[in-house]
Design a protein around this motif. Structure first.
Motif, PDB file in Angstrom:
ATOM      1  N   UNK A 259       0.847  -1.201   0.000  1.00 42.51           N
ATOM      2  CA  UNK A 259       0.000   0.000   0.000  1.00 42.51           C
ATOM      3  C   UNK A 259       0.883   1.252   0.000  1.00 42.51           C
ATOM      4  N   UNK A 260       0.630   2.176  -0.950  1.00 39.89           N
ATOM      5  CA  UNK A 260       1.497   3.362  -0.992  1.00 39.89           C
ATOM      6  C   UNK A 260       1.126   4.349   0.117  1.00 39.89           C
ATOM      7  N   UNK A 261       2.034   5.304   0.334  1.00 40.41           N
ATOM      8  CA  UNK A 261       1.915   6.196   1.488  1.00 40.41           C
ATOM      9  C   UNK A 261       0.621   7.010   1.457  1.00 40.41           C
ATOM     10  N   UNK A 262       0.223   7.454   0.266  1.00 44.17           N
ATOM     11  CA  UNK A 262      -0.969   8.295   0.160  1.00 44.17           C
ATOM     12  C   UNK A 262      -2.231   7.499   0.509  1.00 44.17           C
ATOM     13  N   UNK A 263      -2.296   6.263   0.006  1.00 39.29           N
ATOM     14  CA  UNK A 263      -3.452   5.415   0.312  1.00 39.29           C
ATOM     15  C   UNK A 263      -3.507   5.105   1.809  1.00 39.29           C
ATOM     16  N   UNK A 264      -2.335   4.857   2.391  1.00 41.14           N
ATOM     17  CA  UNK A 264      -2.263   4.575   3.824  1.00 41.14           C
ATOM     18  C   UNK A 264      -2.719   5.797   4.628  1.00 41.14           C
ATOM     19  N   UNK A 265      -2.273   6.981   4.184  1.00 44.13           N
ATOM     20  CA  UNK A 265      -2.701   8.226   4.826  1.00 44.13           C
ATOM     21  C   UNK A 265      -4.224   8.336   4.769  1.00 44.13           C
ATOM     22  N   UNK A 266      -4.801   7.994   3.608  1.00 41.35           N
ATOM     23  CA  UNK A 266      -6.255   8.045   3.452  1.00 41.35           C
ATOM     24  C   UNK A 266      -6.970   7.142   4.444  1.00 41.35           C
ATOM     25  N   UNK A 267      -6.455   5.926   4.611  1.00 43.07           N
ATOM     26  CA  UNK A 267      -7.065   4.962   5.541  1.00 43.07           C
ATOM     27  C   UNK A 267      -7.005   5.493   6.977  1.00 43.07           C
ATOM     28  N   UNK A 268      -5.818   5.989   7.380  1.00 45.76           N
ATOM     29  CA  UNK A 268      -5.655   6.494   8.743  1.00 45.76           C
ATOM     30  C   UNK A 268      -6.494   7.757   8.977  1.00 45.76           C
ATOM     31  N   UNK A 269      -6.555   8.622   7.944  1.00 47.84           N
ATOM     32  CA  UNK A 269      -7.315   9.869   8.078  1.00 47.84           C
ATOM     33  C   UNK A 269      -8.805   9.577   8.253  1.00 47.84           C
ATOM     34  N   UNK A 270      -9.309   8.631   7.468  1.00 49.13           N
ATOM     35  CA  UNK A 270     -10.724   8.252   7.569  1.00 49.13           C
ATOM     36  C   UNK A 270     -11.021   7.709   8.963  1.00 49.13           C
ATOM     37  N   UNK A 271     -10.144   6.826   9.454  1.00 49.99           N
ATOM     38  CA  UNK A 271     -10.371   6.225  10.773  1.00 49.99           C
ATOM     39  C   UNK A 271     -10.345   7.280  11.864  1.00 49.99           C
ATOM     40  N   UNK A 272      -9.421   8.235  11.738  1.00 52.19           N
ATOM     41  CA  UNK A 272      -9.287   9.283  12.750  1.00 52.19           C
ATOM     42  C   UNK A 272     -10.469  10.251  12.697  1.00 52.19           C
ATOM     43  N   UNK A 273     -10.864  10.626  11.477  1.00 49.46           N
ATOM     44  CA  UNK A 273     -11.917  11.631  11.315  1.00 49.46           C
ATOM     45  C   UNK A 273     -13.288  11.106  11.721  1.00 49.46           C
ATOM     46  N   UNK A 274     -13.493   9.778  11.634  1.00 53.38           N
ATOM     47  CA  UNK A 274     -14.808   9.218  11.938  1.00 53.38           C
ATOM     48  C   UNK A 274     -14.855   8.553  13.307  1.00 53.38           C
ATOM     49  N   UNK A 275     -13.871   8.841  14.164  1.00 54.19           N
ATOM     50  CA  UNK A 275     -13.870   8.231  15.487  1.00 54.19           C
ATOM     51  C   UNK A 275     -13.962   9.314  16.550  1.00 54.19           C
ATOM     52  N   UNK A 276     -14.175   8.884  17.780  1.00 51.31           N
ATOM     53  CA  UNK A 276     -14.305   9.826  18.895  1.00 51.31           C
ATOM     54  C   UNK A 276     -13.369   9.409  20.007  1.00 51.31           C
ATOM     55  N   UNK A 277     -12.160   9.955  20.012  1.00 48.16           N
ATOM     56  CA  UNK A 277     -11.252   9.661  21.112  1.00 48.16           C
ATOM     57  C   UNK A 277     -10.416   8.420  20.893  1.00 48.16           C
ATOM     58  N   UNK A 278      -9.213   8.455  21.462  1.00 47.83           N
ATOM     59  CA  UNK A 278      -8.208   7.407  21.467  1.00 47.83           C
ATOM     60  C   UNK A 278      -8.392   6.170  20.616  1.00 47.83           C
ATOM     61  N   UNK A 279      -8.813   5.087  21.274  1.00 47.53           N
ATOM     62  CA  UNK A 279      -8.825   3.770  20.640  1.00 47.53           C
ATOM     63  C   UNK A 279     -10.013   3.578  19.683  1.00 47.53           C
ATOM     64  N   UNK A 280     -10.903   4.574  19.610  1.00 46.83           N
ATOM     65  CA  UNK A 280     -12.157   4.332  18.889  1.00 46.83           C
ATOM     66  C   UNK A 280     -11.969   4.261  17.372  1.00 46.83           C
ATOM     67  N   UNK A 281     -10.759   4.590  16.874  1.00 52.25           N
ATOM     68  CA  UNK A 281     -10.496   4.417  15.442  1.00 52.25           C
ATOM     69  C   UNK A 281     -10.219   2.957  15.100  1.00 52.25           C
ATOM     70  N   UNK A 282     -10.095   2.110  16.119  1.00 58.29           N
ATOM     71  CA  UNK A 282      -9.692   0.710  15.901  1.00 58.29           C
ATOM     72  C   UNK A 282     -10.640  -0.094  15.004  1.00 58.29           C
ATOM     73  N   UNK A 283     -11.970  -0.043  15.227  1.00 59.59           N
ATOM     74  CA  UNK A 283     -12.837  -0.847  14.344  1.00 59.59           C
ATOM     75  C   UNK A 283     -12.683  -0.483  12.864  1.00 59.59           C
ATOM     76  N   UNK A 284     -12.580   0.820  12.569  1.00 56.65           N
ATOM     77  CA  UNK A 284     -12.419   1.245  11.170  1.00 56.65           C
ATOM     78  C   UNK A 284     -11.075   0.792  10.602  1.00 56.65           C
TER      79      UNK A 284
END
Lengths: 152, 170
Positions: B1-26
């Motif tokens: 997975x290239x860096x930009x795609x990885x950034x997209x995955x992490x950004x989505x998980x962070x933006x749609x979660x609420x606090x610390x560990x809650x990005x884990x399911x995404x």
């Protein structure tokens, strides 16, 4: 910054997406020194911690493939699973409302999502969207307990 | 997975979660399900995130490093740092609106949904081996209670798991 301002920044940070502490650092940084303060506060909190996290991960990577590390992981995995479940309980405790009826509704909604995820295979993103919709339409009455107990 | 795609995955998980560990399911849905990361790596990242300094949400930096090296860790750090800051400009223009009941309800709904997803994720980590043995179930219970009560440092709880794994896991 007064205790009252800090309390409000804390309450607002709890509404942010992602890591709430980043939002709190950003709000405090902006109050102290504008946009440059935001950058300084967030970078100051995150970069050293991230560097330590990477160093620990890299150090673990050296031994990760060894039989000893694999055996240890068999014990660490269920612990992290338990920590994840506890995080969920803490999240419910922080957001659930005060009155008995409201608490019961909030816990029931949460359990509904457990069932949806475990047994019905509802996609993660769909569950979050449904939560936002249900919350905006039906769970707005009474503020979260956390705001009531905030400073000032 | 290239860096930009990885950034997209992490950004989505962070933006749609609420606090610390809650990005884990995404993150688990986007990285483990397609085979980019393993459950072992997720467990390592959570454990290291708990032991390390800073917010618990920094486990995604550890996961980023495991998946994509220093570049992966860097994009994970950026993705974790940017979404929460949306609150700063919103606060500047719409503070009153943020403190209204409709927003409180939306945030509460997302939090309750995320909590449900976290329970499901935690259960699937515990049962990842197929049939966990009695001591693994006991460790899961210890991890749950100790974290909820917060009286014992997470590093000690993880060390208990590691020692038990060494003693009973071979």
């Amino acid at each position: 910054m007064s205790a009252r301002e800090f309390g409000e920044a804390w309450a607002l940070s709890q509404l942010s997406p992602g890591i709430h502490l980043v939002a709190l650092a950003g709000l405090i940084g902006r109050r102290a020194a504008g946009w440059r303060g935001v950058v300084a506060a967030v970078a100051g909190m995150m970069i050293p911690a991230a560097a330590i996290t990477v160093a620990l991960t890299a150090a673990y990577g050296v031994v990760a493939a060894s039989p000893i590390a694999r055996a240890a992981l068999a014990g660490v995995a269920p612990v992290t699973g338990g920590m994840t479940i506890a995080t969920a309980a803490l999240l419910v405790r922080a957001t659930a409302r005060h009155s008995r009826a409201h608490v019961a509704i909030d816990i029931a909604v949460c359990l509904g999502f457990v069932v949806a995820a475990v047994f019905l295979g509802v996609p993660t993103i769909a569950a979050i969207g449904a939560g936002a919709l249900i919350g905006a339409l039906a769970l707005g009455r009474e503020r979260p307990t956390s705001r009531e107990t905030s400073v000032g | 997975m290239d860096a930009l795609a990885l950034f997209g995955v992490f950004l989505k998980a962070s933006a749609l979660s609420l606090g610390g560990l809650s990005s884990l399911p995404l993150l688990r849905a986007d990285l483990v399900a397609p085979g980019i990361a393993t459950d072992d790596q997720v467990v390592q990242a959570i454990a290291i995130g708990r032991i390390s300094t800073g917010p618990n949400g920094l486990y995604i930096v550890s996961l980023g490093y495991l998946v994509g090296g220093v570049v992966g860790a860097t994009v994970a750090l950026l993705a974790a740092s940017l979404p929460p800051l949306i609150i700063v400009p919103i606060t500047a223009v719409a503070r009153r609106w943020l403190l209204a009941t409709g927003v409180a309800g939306l945030v509460r709904g997302v939090a309750l949904a995320t909590a449900g997803l976290l329970v499901a994720t935690g259960l699937s980590i515990v049962t990842a081996t197929g049939s966990p043995s009695w001591w693994q179930l006991a460790l899961a219970a210890i991890g749950t209670v100790a974290t909820y009560r917060g009286a014992i440092h997470p590093a000690i709880v993880i060390a208990i798991g590691a020692v038990a794994g060494l003693a009973l896991g071979r």
